[in-house]
Write an enzyme that holds these catalytic residues in place. Structure first.
Site, PDB file in Angstrom:
ATOM      1  N   ARG A  97       0.883  -1.439  -0.254  1.00 12.70           N
ATOM      2  CA  ARG A  97      -0.246  -0.095  -0.112  1.00 12.70           C
ATOM      3  C   ARG A  97       0.771   1.661   0.168  1.00 12.70           C
ATOM      4  O   ARG A  97       0.452   2.513  -0.634  1.00 12.70           O
ATOM      5  CB  ARG A  97      -0.569   0.259   1.318  1.00 12.70           C
ATOM      6  CG  ARG A  97      -2.261   0.190   0.599  1.00 12.70           C
ATOM      7  CD  ARG A  97      -2.571   0.106   2.425  1.00 12.70           C
ATOM      8  NE  ARG A  97      -4.074  -0.771   2.231  1.00 12.70           N
ATOM      9  CZ  ARG A  97      -5.183   0.300   1.629  1.00 12.70           C
ATOM     10  NH1 ARG A  97      -5.885   1.198   1.106  1.00 12.70           N
ATOM     11  NH2 ARG A  97      -6.144  -0.655   1.710  1.00 12.70           N
ATOM     12  N   LYS A 154       1.072 -19.405   6.079  1.00  6.69           N
ATOM     13  CA  LYS A 154       0.360 -20.019   6.704  1.00  6.69           C
ATOM     14  C   LYS A 154      -0.781 -19.017   7.298  1.00  6.69           C
ATOM     15  O   LYS A 154      -0.127 -18.216   7.366  1.00  6.69           O
ATOM     16  CB  LYS A 154       0.225 -21.071   7.727  1.00  6.69           C
ATOM     17  CG  LYS A 154       1.424 -20.742   8.841  1.00  6.69           C
ATOM     18  CD  LYS A 154       1.831 -21.626  10.164  1.00  6.69           C
ATOM     19  CE  LYS A 154       0.919 -21.588  11.417  1.00  6.69           C
ATOM     20  NZ  LYS A 154       0.948 -20.653  11.759  1.00  6.69           N
ATOM     21  N   HIS A 203       6.930 -22.597   7.171  1.00  2.38           N
ATOM     22  CA  HIS A 203       8.426 -22.824   6.917  1.00  2.38           C
ATOM     23  C   HIS A 203       9.050 -23.861   8.200  1.00  2.38           C
ATOM     24  O   HIS A 203      10.268 -24.169   7.587  1.00  2.38           O
ATOM     25  CB  HIS A 203       8.327 -21.903   8.240  1.00  2.38           C
ATOM     26  CG  HIS A 203       8.547 -21.275   9.393  1.00  2.38           C
ATOM     27  ND1 HIS A 203       7.258 -21.374   9.538  1.00  2.38           N
ATOM     28  CD2 HIS A 203       9.327 -21.261  10.010  1.00  2.38           C
ATOM     29  CE1 HIS A 203       7.649 -21.542  11.401  1.00  2.38           C
ATOM     30  NE2 HIS A 203       8.947 -21.042  12.069  1.00  2.38           N
ATOM     31  N   LYS A 208      13.568 -26.280   7.361  1.00  2.93           N
ATOM     32  CA  LYS A 208      14.512 -26.149   8.402  1.00  2.93           C
ATOM     33  C   LYS A 208      15.614 -27.568   8.206  1.00  2.93           C
ATOM     34  O   LYS A 208      14.967 -28.992   7.980  1.00  2.93           O
ATOM     35  CB  LYS A 208      14.101 -26.781   9.949  1.00  2.93           C
ATOM     36  CG  LYS A 208      13.468 -25.330  10.613  1.00  2.93           C
ATOM     37  CD  LYS A 208      12.620 -25.716  11.787  1.00  2.93           C
ATOM     38  CE  LYS A 208      11.708 -24.513  12.341  1.00  2.93           C
ATOM     39  NZ  LYS A 208      12.497 -22.862  12.830  1.00  2.93           N
ATOM     40  N   GLU A 253       8.355 -23.194  23.290  1.00  2.12           N
ATOM     41  CA  GLU A 253       8.951 -21.990  23.155  1.00  2.12           C
ATOM     42  C   GLU A 253       8.988 -21.447  24.426  1.00  2.12           C
ATOM     43  O   GLU A 253       8.009 -20.874  25.673  1.00  2.12           O
ATOM     44  CB  GLU A 253       7.837 -20.700  21.931  1.00  2.12           C
ATOM     45  CG  GLU A 253       7.595 -21.735  20.555  1.00  2.12           C
ATOM     46  CD  GLU A 253       6.747 -20.828  19.873  1.00  2.12           C
ATOM     47  OE1 GLU A 253       7.278 -19.649  18.710  1.00  2.12           O
ATOM     48  OE2 GLU A 253       5.413 -20.617  19.870  1.00  2.12           O
ATOM     49  N   ASP A 270      -2.415 -22.870  15.468  1.00  2.00           N
ATOM     50  CA  ASP A 270      -1.255 -21.925  15.350  1.00  2.00           C
ATOM     51  C   ASP A 270       0.204 -23.294  15.448  1.00  2.00           C
ATOM     52  O   ASP A 270       0.682 -22.766  14.177  1.00  2.00           O
ATOM     53  CB  ASP A 270      -1.058 -21.026  16.469  1.00  2.00           C
ATOM     54  CG  ASP A 270       0.445 -20.279  15.932  1.00  2.00           C
ATOM     55  OD1 ASP A 270       0.184 -19.632  14.834  1.00  2.00           O
ATOM     56  OD2 ASP A 270       1.433 -19.787  16.617  1.00  2.00           O
ATOM     57  N   HIS A 305       3.003 -27.483  11.564  1.00  2.00           N
ATOM     58  CA  HIS A 305       4.393 -27.926  12.106  1.00  2.00           C
ATOM     59  C   HIS A 305       4.196 -28.550  12.477  1.00  2.00           C
ATOM     60  O   HIS A 305       5.220 -29.577  12.311  1.00  2.00           O
ATOM     61  CB  HIS A 305       5.122 -26.435  12.394  1.00  2.00           C
ATOM     62  CG  HIS A 305       4.501 -25.068  12.575  1.00  2.00           C
ATOM     63  ND1 HIS A 305       4.786 -24.877  11.162  1.00  2.00           N
ATOM     64  CD2 HIS A 305       4.640 -23.743  13.074  1.00  2.00           C
ATOM     65  CE1 HIS A 305       4.786 -23.318  10.920  1.00  2.00           C
ATOM     66  NE2 HIS A 305       4.245 -23.122  11.738  1.00  2.00           N
ATOM     67  N   LYS A 310       3.730 -21.598  24.538  1.00  2.00           N
ATOM     68  CA  LYS A 310       3.955 -20.398  24.663  1.00  2.00           C
ATOM     69  C   LYS A 310       4.600 -20.101  25.921  1.00  2.00           C
ATOM     70  O   LYS A 310       4.239 -20.456  26.713  1.00  2.00           O
ATOM     71  CB  LYS A 310       3.306 -19.111  23.931  1.00  2.00           C
ATOM     72  CG  LYS A 310       3.077 -19.455  22.385  1.00  2.00           C
ATOM     73  CD  LYS A 310       3.679 -18.150  21.707  1.00  2.00           C
ATOM     74  CE  LYS A 310       3.235 -18.171  20.615  1.00  2.00           C
ATOM     75  NZ  LYS A 310       4.231 -18.301  19.688  1.00  2.00           N
TER      76      LYS A 310
END
Ligand code: BG6
Length: 512
Positions: free
Chosen positions: A61, A168, A198, A202, A236, A255, A260, A360
């Site tokens: 934009r 994703k 992603h 790896k 994480e 998520d 994954h 998390k």
């Protein structure tokens, strides 16, 4: 020990360069472009894996000229490049970056894009090959593809190709994933669609297949006769940061699990494919997803655990509760932790539980797959001072300490029979050094060559969602949990330990 025969060739060009093409990044002003895509393209250029006939168009934009875009990217690379920049290479690379300001909703912007692409084909000899990277909000995916189609930019004719990489999340449940697949298939054929995950970029994830299939000793014991259970952990230590708005609508299950974690699961559990071509590999992956035993609502209660972090301390630093993170509603019931037990209903894995957990603000950052083997019989040790034997555990360390370790019992030197547990460890870095990488290099390169092996096919995405959807439905129908139910900096809620304890097992104590 010797390194591999290939070791000496690591800095040589590793293969042919990707096809000539223009890569159009939709949402070019976002984080992904500066953090991953541009550094990855530069790394490909420095490995000589990027065609000389190549250009990038950033579409976004904000008003900017080509020159301003180049300056902005050059500035950002000071922070995000994964290796030091070679000035000559960077100068020639940056001249191939272009910018098109426009509103993704505006059909005229696609007319201007078409004109720019024709010009670039002429100036850079990119032969009409276009790679579109959709790095925008997911609700724009289908619209952009429709517009590309209407502008005649999706049509593969006269030997050129047109491919679309879609970030994703691909849908938010089985219905929306099906409908997105239906929408985009009106414009593109499946061979033009590259649904990116992603995790498949790896090295350590790609290595799961090589480890299993290029070594004769593991495959014969890779089954229910020898394996007691498998644990997959994606932990994480970070919180949701600035992504509260997205995350609160997604939650840990959506998520991380259908994408994954299911990639890790399918590479671990799948049958050897008949070849490494894209469909052979993906056929085997999807068979595993379809073989996941469906969970009844009653089993959802017993086999799944969800949690949300309260305030606590991570690595000695006080951190806020999830509900106090930016853009998260103060009464949110979104889960930031999930643990599951699944069975894969096929000959190889019958009755072998797969325990999965992700969250998390856990104690540390660690992703690993631990294969726990069945216990050896104790009979010979009855008359010794040994009280019990420990099972062997093979661990595929995905990150951050990339490697593989096997732990086994050994005699502690001395006159008595005493057992200790020792580790045989392989670390990537010790053998192959560090390769500067963002994790997107291989995926972009494969797409430029038309190899979709490491991308998700429509049926894989749908099969993944269909496992998760049952869980979502039952959770939705239940009264809210008492959240928060784990302290930031710990290993999640007590129920996650109970899930294992009920089966007489326990989670591995992982160290990041
Ligand atoms: C993303 C998730 O896909 O993967 C994030 O949306 C998560 O919530 C991230 O933090 C983890 O990726 P990595 O490569 O850091 O393990």
């Amino acid at each position: 020990m010797d390194r591999t025969e290939e070791k000496g060739t690591v800095s040589e060009p590793l293969g042919k360069a990707g096809d000539p093409c223009v890569m159009v990044i939709f949402g070019a002003s976002g984080d992904l472009t500066k953090r991953k895509l541009i550094p990855a393209l530069y790394n490909l250029a420095s490995e000589r894996l990027l065609s000389r006939e190549f250009a990038v168009v950033g579409f976004s934009r904000s008003a900017m000229s080509h020159e301003e875009f180049r300056e902005k990217i050059s500035e950002e690379m000071k922070e995000f490049a994964t290796s030091s920049l070679d000035p000559d290479l960077w100068n020639s690379f940056v001249q191939r970056l272009y910018y098109l300001p426009g509103d993704i909703q505006d059909p005229n912007a696609y007319q201007r894009l078409q004109a720019l692409l024709l010009e670039l084909d002429k100036n850079h000899d990119t032969r009409g090959n276009y790679l579109y990277y959709l790095a925008t909000a997911p609700d724009l995916f289908s619209h952009i593809i429709q517009q590309i189609g209407e502008a005649g930019l999706a049509c593969e004719e006269n030997g050129c190709w047109r491919r679309v990489i879609i970030e994703k999340p691909f849908g938010r449940d089985i219905e929306s994933a099906r409908s997105l697949n239906r929408e985009i298939r009106k414009v593109l054929s499946e061979s033009q669609i590259y649904r990116i995950d992603h995790y498949l970029g790896k090295e350590t994830v790609q290595n799961i297949m090589v480890f299993r299939l290029a070594n004769g000793i593991f495959e014969p014991i890779w089954n229910r006769r020898y394996i007691d259970h498998v644990q997959i952990t994606v932990a994480e230590d970070i919180g949701v940061g600035e992504r509260g708005d997205y995350y609160d609508k997604a939650g840990a299950l959506r998520d991380m699990v259908p994408n994954h974690i299911f990639q890790l699961l399918t590479f671990t559990a799948m049958e050897p494919p008949i070849s490494f071509d894209a469909d052979s590999v993906r056929d085997e992956q999807v068979k595993i997803l379809r073989a996941i035993q469906s969970i009844s609502p009653e089993e959802v209660l017993r086999y799944t655990v969800r949690g949300q972090y309260g305030e606590g301390a991570v690595k000695g630093q006080r951190v806020p509760a999830y509900r106090a993170e930016p853009s998260v509603p103060s009464g949110s019931f979104t889960e930031t932790f999930v643990a599951l037990k699944l069975y894969i209903d096929n000959w190889r894995w019958a009755n072998v539980p797969f325990y999965l957990r992700t969250g998390k603000r856990l104690s540390c950052r660690v992703t690993e797959i631990a294969i726990q083997f069945k216990q050896a019989p104790f009979v010979l040790f009855r008359k010794t001072t040994v009280k019990h034997l420990k099972p062997n555990i093979l661990v595929l360390h995905i990150q951050p300490d990339e490697g593989i370790s096997l732990n086994f019992g050994a005699k502690i030197p001395g006159p008595l029979v005493r057992l200790g547990t020792v580790d045989m460890k392989f670390k990537y870095e010790d053998y192959f050094g560090r390769t500067p990488s963002t994790g997107h290099e291989r995926l972009l390169y494969d797409c430029m060559l038309g190899d979709a092996t490491l991308f998700q096919r429509a049926d894989m995405v749908e099969a993944g969602w269909s496992v998760v959807s049952t869980i979502q439905d039952v959770w939705k129908a239940l009264p809210h949990r008492k959240f928060p139910n784990y302290t930031a900096g710990t290993w999640g809620p007590q129920e996650a330990d109970d899930l294992m304890a009920k089966d007489g097992r326990e989670w591995r104590k992982c160290n990041g």
